[in-house]
Write a protein that holds these residues in place. Structure first.
Motif, PDB file in Angstrom:
ATOM      1  N   VAL A  56      28.302 -26.379  16.493  1.00 45.08           N
ATOM      2  CA  VAL A  56      29.056 -25.367  17.236  1.00 45.08           C
ATOM      3  C   VAL A  56      28.191 -24.125  17.419  1.00 45.08           C
ATOM      4  N   VAL A  57      27.541 -23.688  16.337  1.00 43.86           N
ATOM      5  CA  VAL A  57      26.674 -22.506  16.418  1.00 43.86           C
ATOM      6  C   VAL A  57      25.555 -22.739  17.426  1.00 43.86           C
ATOM      7  N   ALA A  58      24.885 -23.878  17.339  1.00 47.45           N
ATOM      8  CA  ALA A  58      23.775 -24.177  18.254  1.00 47.45           C
ATOM      9  C   ALA A  58      24.257 -24.266  19.692  1.00 47.45           C
ATOM     10  N   ASN A  59      25.423 -24.868  19.902  1.00 46.34           N
ATOM     11  CA  ASN A  59      25.979 -25.029  21.244  1.00 46.34           C
ATOM     12  C   ASN A  59      26.344 -23.686  21.865  1.00 46.34           C
ATOM     13  N   VAL A  60      26.958 -22.822  21.089  1.00 40.66           N
ATOM     14  CA  VAL A  60      27.425 -21.534  21.616  1.00 40.66           C
ATOM     15  C   VAL A  60      26.294 -20.531  21.751  1.00 40.66           C
ATOM     16  N   THR A  61      25.433 -20.437  20.742  1.00 41.02           N
ATOM     17  CA  THR A  61      24.379 -19.417  20.745  1.00 41.02           C
ATOM     18  C   THR A  61      23.110 -19.865  21.457  1.00 41.02           C
ATOM     19  N   LYS A  62      23.000 -21.176  21.699  1.00 39.05           N
ATOM     20  CA  LYS A  62      21.801 -21.770  22.295  1.00 39.05           C
ATOM     21  C   LYS A  62      20.583 -21.627  21.383  1.00 39.05           C
ATOM     22  N   LYS A  63      20.853 -21.486  20.055  1.00 39.29           N
ATOM     23  CA  LYS A  63      19.803 -21.405  19.045  1.00 39.29           C
ATOM     24  C   LYS A  63      20.220 -22.270  17.870  1.00 39.29           C
ATOM     25  N   GLU A  64      19.258 -22.953  17.275  1.00 40.56           N
ATOM     26  CA  GLU A  64      19.543 -23.750  16.097  1.00 40.56           C
ATOM     27  C   GLU A  64      19.860 -22.841  14.913  1.00 40.56           C
ATOM     28  N   LEU A  65      20.793 -23.260  14.093  1.00 41.42           N
ATOM     29  CA  LEU A  65      21.124 -22.533  12.882  1.00 41.42           C
ATOM     30  C   LEU A  65      20.021 -22.788  11.856  1.00 41.42           C
ATOM     31  N   SER A 103      33.395 -16.060  14.323  1.00 41.49           N
ATOM     32  CA  SER A 103      32.207 -15.646  15.067  1.00 41.49           C
ATOM     33  C   SER A 103      30.957 -15.887  14.239  1.00 41.49           C
ATOM     34  N   HIS A 104      29.849 -15.914  14.935  1.00 34.12           N
ATOM     35  CA  HIS A 104      28.522 -16.007  14.319  1.00 34.12           C
ATOM     36  C   HIS A 104      27.686 -14.960  15.024  1.00 34.12           C
TER      37      HIS A 104
END
Length: 105
Positions: free
Chosen positions: A84-93, A57-58
């Motif tokens: 993956v983080v950007a795709n799932v959270t809709k925010k850039e890491l 998780s993030h």
């Protein structure tokens, strides 16, 4: 009103590189591996620590889980962790987090 100390978390015993290793839900690994793919991350974690990865998780977002949609997982496995983080959270890491992933046991 009463005051008390919190109880320590339950320990799990595993073998790590031939030695007994006791870990708790409070333990974590800092892995500075660069922006690798999700598949590379899971493969490294399973081979290095001999543990099965059941969830990643993030924040409040689940990036990987054993019960997730298989088609989505197949797509994510090829992606870099930052993607993956950007795709799932809709925010850039944030750029300062690209090289460090903290993994809780």
């Amino acid at each position: 009103m009463t005051l008390s100390e919190p109880t320590p978390p339950a320990k799990t015993t595993a073998m790590l590189k031939g030695e007994k290793w006791d870990w708790t839900a409070w333990d974590s690994f800092d892995m500075n591996m660069g922006d690798i793919t999700l598949a590379e991350f899971i493969q490294f974690f399973e081979s290095e620590y001999n543990l099965d990865v059941s969830m990643i998780s993030h924040g409040v977002s689940i990036l990987f889980s054993f019960f997730a949609n298989k088609k989505k997982l197949a797509e994510r496995m090829k992606m870099k962790m930052s993607e993956v983080v950007a795709n799932v959270t809709k925010k850039e890491l944030p750029p300062n987090q690209l090289l460090l992933f903290r993994n809780h046991c």
